[in-house]
Every structure is written in C-alpha cells, then in structure tokens.
Design an enzyme around this catalytic site. Structure first.
Site, PDB file in Angstrom:
ATOM      1  N   ARG A  57       0.856  -1.195   0.000  1.00 62.60           N
ATOM      2  CA  ARG A  57       0.000   0.000   0.000  1.00 62.60           C
ATOM      3  C   ARG A  57       0.890   1.242   0.000  1.00 62.60           C
ATOM      4  NH1 ARG A  57      -1.448   1.867   4.602  1.00 62.60           N
ATOM      5  NH2 ARG A  57      -2.156  -0.087   5.472  1.00 62.60           N
ATOM      6  N   TYR A 109     -16.416  16.452 -15.747  1.00 63.00           N
ATOM      7  CA  TYR A 109     -16.768  15.036 -15.690  1.00 63.00           C
ATOM      8  C   TYR A 109     -17.849  14.809 -14.628  1.00 63.00           C
ATOM      9  CZ  TYR A 109     -16.344  10.045 -15.046  1.00 63.00           C
ATOM     10  OH  TYR A 109     -16.616   8.713 -14.936  1.00 63.00           O
ATOM     11  N   ASP A 181      -7.389  18.768 -14.513  1.00 63.29           N
ATOM     12  CA  ASP A 181      -7.723  17.412 -14.941  1.00 63.29           C
ATOM     13  C   ASP A 181      -7.329  17.331 -16.410  1.00 63.29           C
ATOM     14  OD1 ASP A 181      -8.936  15.116 -16.000  1.00 63.29           O
ATOM     15  OD2 ASP A 181     -10.573  15.164 -14.553  1.00 63.29           O
ATOM     16  N   LYS A 206      -8.388   6.206 -19.333  1.00 66.69           N
ATOM     17  CA  LYS A 206      -8.693   6.741 -20.664  1.00 66.69           C
ATOM     18  C   LYS A 206      -7.463   6.664 -21.572  1.00 66.69           C
ATOM     19  CE  LYS A 206     -12.461   7.494 -18.401  1.00 66.69           C
ATOM     20  NZ  LYS A 206     -12.816   8.746 -17.789  1.00 66.69           N
TER      21      LYS A 206
END
Ligand SMILES: *Cc1c(COP(=O)(O)O)cnc(C)c1O
Length: 394
Positions: A57, A109, A181, A206
């Site tokens: 992690r 978005y 973004d 994407k």
C-alpha cells in the site's frame, strides 16, 4: 534497482520517447518490460533496515515505475497511482478542510461533480461552478476562502478550453492552488505543470492506458512539499493501484504518442465529416475553425485531442444514430483504441440537475464520440450507414 528506473534513459527528450522508455531496465535483470511485483509485503534485511519497500500500500516497485514515469512525463516532483480516476480526485480533495472553497469548471466530468456535490459538500467543502473558458467568470467566483481552482480542459463533453497559464497566474497571485484534470490531453499533448498549474490529475483509464482494459488514476504534483502531503494521504487512504493494473497502464503508455496521433487525426476527419451532415446542428471539436477555444488550445497544447461532441436536430435522431452504429460501440468511457459513442445527458452526466444540464448545453440531442485508431474509411462508412434514414426520426 527500481528506484533508478529511467536513469539510463536521459537521452529521451521528447514525450513520446519518454513514454516508450518507461520502466525499461527498471530492475537488476535489465528486463525491457518491467516485472509485476505481485507481493503484498517485503522481507526486511534486518531490524531497522528496509529495501525501500515494506508494504505494497505504501509502495510497490511496479507501481513506482508508473509513478516515476508519469512524474517524468509531466515534469513534476512526484507521481501517484490510484485504483481509479475518482480515487485520485478524492485523494486530492482530502488536502482541503471544512470551510474551504473551490472554483470548478461547470461542465466537468459527471463523476467529479457527483463527488463534490454529494460527498465532499457533506464535509464542508464548498464549490462554485463556472465556465472556466471565461477568465472573468473565474475571477468573479473567487472568495476569501477559495483555496483551489479545479479546471478540466478541454471539458467533458463540450470541449471548452480554459486558458491554463492565465488561470494559474491569477491563482498564484492569491495563493490559490491550480489543479488541472488533463485526462483528455495527456502529457503528450498538454503539460499543465509547465503551463503554471500546481497539480495534474488523470483518469488513466482513458488515453494513458488506452485500451479500455483497466481502471486507474494518476496525480502529479509540482513541488516536493505537496508531494509529501499527497504521499501521506495516498498511504493513509489506501486507494492504490495494484501491480497488475500498474503494469497495464505502463504497457499502454508506451504507445501513447502513436495512438494519440492516429486518434486525433481520426477525430479531426470525423468532426469535419459531421460538420457537413444535414441533421447535425453543432459540432464541438477544438481543432475546427468554428471552435472558440481553438486559438487558446493551440497556444498551450500540441494538438486538439480525439474527442468530438455533436448535437443533432432532435432526440429521436440521436437515438437512431446510437441504435444504428455497428463498428463504433455505444459505450461509456473514452480514450481507448476502439471508437466509442455515448449519450452524456443520460450516462456520464445523469447526476446533474436536468435544467442545469440543459443550460450548459448537455441536452438530449448531444452525442459524444471518442475516436479510436481504426481505419478512418471504416469509421466514416459506419457513421454514414448510421445516419442513413435519419429523416424518418424527425
Ligand atoms: C473518466 C474521467 C474521470 C474519472 O476517472 P475513473 O477512472 O473513471 O474513475 C475523471 N475525469 C475525467 C475527465 C474523466 O474522463
């Protein structure tokens, strides 16, 4: 060892080359493709000693290759990989505290809107939504308590362009952080940190991974101090990207340059084709002369991207097209090698109030296309047959 990933690759100057070279020779074996370190934990050499890795992690060598790779491409002090784009945005929003105010792109978005509106608002984070392609609107929205401006550019789905250098300059003067973004552009086409922004966030689902085969998110920050804060939050919250998915994103990023060249060219040709169709009332593509953001985007980016939105005469025609496409898939998401088409008002932006959606232009006549890498002749043939007979749907 993995920490030195890329040190031999200083000869790579261009983004496309740097992307291909991510992880090449990243460990002692010299493996061209970086190994997938499928391990949760790491053996300590002795008490108080560490190999640099203790628990996956906190850090994993495969994820590290990706994190260093994106930081290199974006010219940042640190990169961070998450289990999704939304997990990446969430981690960034945790930098703020109750009472803080954000100025955010209005047609952003849908998932980011939902996160701000339905989750972070409950924790006292306040948000104003403005058209960030209009710097005056951005300046008017700033308050005493404004801590950050979150811009998506070009926007989703209307492809409005924000002047990132101008917004960052204004923000910096007031001690406000600019977050971009950059999902639609990637560092291959636009590098927000070099344009003045402080933080970049991606849905790597994407264009970066590019094959519609994994969900991932990335963050890149400009300065060391923010990098430390984000690293702390990434480890504390734990929404990290697993080694297998990290590898998939790395593998996808190697072809970023060629994919985006082809996808952008296909998008331009499709946009031009659409502009000549009778039932098409508007085409949104920043590479068209008719697009108001073309000049600004040309100044700050190396291309216009591969997203095209278009509005048709009525909802019936929009539905007819969606039901008729064969090669182009009717599916959410974007950025992959396969061409996809979606109906934003009913899918990606369904959580936005209908009246508000209509005001912004995300109406029941708007379709969004993500151009893939197929042969343009096949794509245009498919669109042509999908449009055939539209008159019957008036
Ligand atoms: C898809 C997307 C997101 C969210 O990313 P996920 O990987 O789906 O969680 C955020 N911003 C933009 C611009 C997107 O297209």
């Amino acid at each position: 060892m993995p920490e030195e990933a890329g040190t031999k690759n200083v000869a790579a100057k261009k983004i496309a080359t740097k992307a291909v070279q991510i992880g090449v020779g990243s460990d002692y074996t010299g493996a061209i493709s970086p190994p997938i370190y499928q391990t949760a934990t790491f053996r300590h050499p002795a008490l108080g000693e560490s190999t640099g890795y203790d628990y996956s992690r906190t850090g994993n060598p495969t994820r590290k290759v990706l994190e260093e790779g994106i930081a290199l491409l974006d010219d940042g002090a640190g990169g961070f990989a998450y289990s999704s784009g939304m997990a990446a945005v969430t981690n960034l929003l945790l930098l703020f505290r109750p009472g803080d105010h954000l100025v955010v792109t209005e047609d952003l978005y849908g998932g980011t809107y939902r996160l701000l509106d339905a989750v972070f608002r409950r924790f006292g984070i306040k948000t104003s939504y403005v058209d960030t392609s209009d710097i005056y609107q951005v300046s008017q929205a700033l308050r005493e308590t404004t801590v950050a401006i979150l811009v998506e550019s070009p926007t989703n789905p209307l492809l409005k362009v924000a002047d990132i250098p101008a917004i960052s300059r204004m923000a910096r003067e007031r001690g406000i952080v600019t977050i971009a973004d950059n999902t639609f552009m990637t560092p291959y086409l636009q590098r927000p940190l070099d344009l003045g922004a402080d933080i970049v966030v991606y849905s790597a689902t994407k264009y970066l991974s590019g094959h519609n085969d994994t969900v991932a998110g990335l963050v890149v920050v400009k300065d060391e101090e923010t990098a430390e804060r984000v690293a702390f939050l990434q480890n504390s919250v734990g929404a990290v990207l697993g080694p297998q998915d990290s590898w998939l994103v790395i593998r996808g990023m190697k072809t970023l340059g060629v994919r985006l060249d082809r996808q952008s060219e296909n998008a331009r040709l499709i946009a031009e084709w659409l502009a000549d169709r009778e039932p098409v009332t508007r085409v949104f593509y920043p590479g068209l002369d008719s697009h108001p953001g073309k000049k600004v985007l040309r100044k700050q980016a190396k291309g216009f991207g591969a997203m095209v939105s278009f509005e048709v005469i009525n909802r019936g025609v929009a539905e007819k097209i969606l039901n008729s496409i064969k090669l182009v898939s009717f599916a959410e998401s974007l950025g992959g090698v396969e061409t996809l088409m979606t109906f934003p008002a009913f899918q990606t932006h369904a959580d936005i109030d209908p009246a508000e959606r209509e005001r912004m232009g995300i109406n029941d006549r708007l379709l969004r296309l993500s151009a893939g890498i197929e042969d343009i002749d096949d794509l245009l043939d498919d669109l042509r047959q999908a449009f055939d007979g539209w008159e019957a749907h008036l």
